[in-house]
Scaffold this motif. Structure first.
Motif: not given
Length: 289
Positions: A153-158, A215-220, A282-288
């Motif tokens: 679900g894109g960034q909504a998953a955060l 979680t690690a990439l977003s801090g959430k 890869g997640l950094k790239l595809v989810l910006a």
């Protein structure tokens, strides 16, 4: 390889193949087919042999294959009768005396236990290629890492987490661009010996692993919650998703749950000359992120 026709040239995979080919051969050695006249003209302006048409346009296929020794058939989408579309390309390659046919299939553990009929169609195409008598190369590619946003679900998953009926199933995700690069390296450097290449990442990841990476990439804190098929189907109905599409998604995810996509090989790394991109990068790239 002296000349090649790339079908599906305007897609992400076809584009990655072409950009790698151009490092070793000239644009006028590459023919492409596109449904869009503006894109056809843009290819032509760059020096490609560009044709307007699709897999159902036999006249275009015939014209595009004149003088071509290799055809890369990038699998069609599921909007039409893709088995027939694939047969059209294969049959024309036979008629035109093409020396080598390459096809983009899928890396699945066991074709006989697949739930997703779209994946079964890849293996039916492989069978038809063998029956044609054409010398072939089959690229069995893993599920694109680029597709993860569609599943979660894109960034909504955060914010809402990941809810899927995938159990603890794993996928050896890899970036589409890296698979395209590796395919081009094979076409440029290997002889056609009726080979099958399986391009996967060097690790397999569950959706719990994806949640941890997010979680690690977003801090959430992102959680993955495995749900039953019926619960997921009810979620889709609440979002007004058509039943037919929901069924396709469920079949896709069921194969993931059954670890159909978990095979790992070193072939992608070998033809890239480096390790494939790992999940976090890869997640950094595809989810910006």
């Amino acid at each position: 390889m002296n000349s090649i026709l790339v079908t599906g040239a305007t897609g992400h995979l076809g584009s990655a193949v072409i950009e790698t080919l151009l490092k070793k051969i000239w644009a006028d050695q590459i023919s492409v087919i596109t449904r869009n006249e503006e894109k056809r003209a843009a290819f032509e302006a760059r020096g490609f042999n560009a044709f307007l048409g699709d897999y159902d346009n036999l006249a275009t296929l015939e014209q595009a294959m004149k003088g071509v020794d290799t055809v890369l058939l990038i699998s069609s989408g599921d909007q039409g009768d893709r088995i027939q579309e694939h047969k059209n390309v294969i049959d024309m390659a036979v008629k035109m005396g093409v020396k080598h046919l390459a096809y983009t299939s899928r890396c699945m553990r066991d074709r006989n236990t697949l739930v997703n009929q779209l994946m079964v169609e890849h293996f039916k195409t492989e069978d038809y290629i063998r029956e044609s008598g054409l010398p072939f190369t089959i690229f069995r590619n893993t599920l694109y890492m680029d597709a993860i946003p569609q599943f979660v679900g894109g960034q909504a998953a955060l914010d809402r987490g990941i809810l899927l009926p995938a159990g603890e199933g794993k996928v050896a995700f890899a970036l589409r661009s890296e698979m395209g690069e590796a395919m081009a390296q094979v076409l440029l450097n290997e002889t056609c010996e009726n080979k099958i290449y399986s391009f996967t990442g060097d690790q397999a990841y569950s959706f719990d692993d994806i949640a941890s990476a997010l979680t690690a990439l977003s801090g959430k804190e992102v959680k993955y919650t495995p749900v039953e098929r019926a619960v997921f189907a009810a979620m889709m109905r609440q979002r007004n998703v058509e039943e037919a599409l929901t069924q396709k998604i469920l079949d896709f995810i069921t194969d993931i749950k059954n670890n159909q996509e978990a095979e790992i090989t070193n072939e992608l790394a070998f033809y890239l000359g480096r390790k494939p991109t790992r999940l976090n990068e890869g997640l950094k790239l595809v989810l910006a992120l």
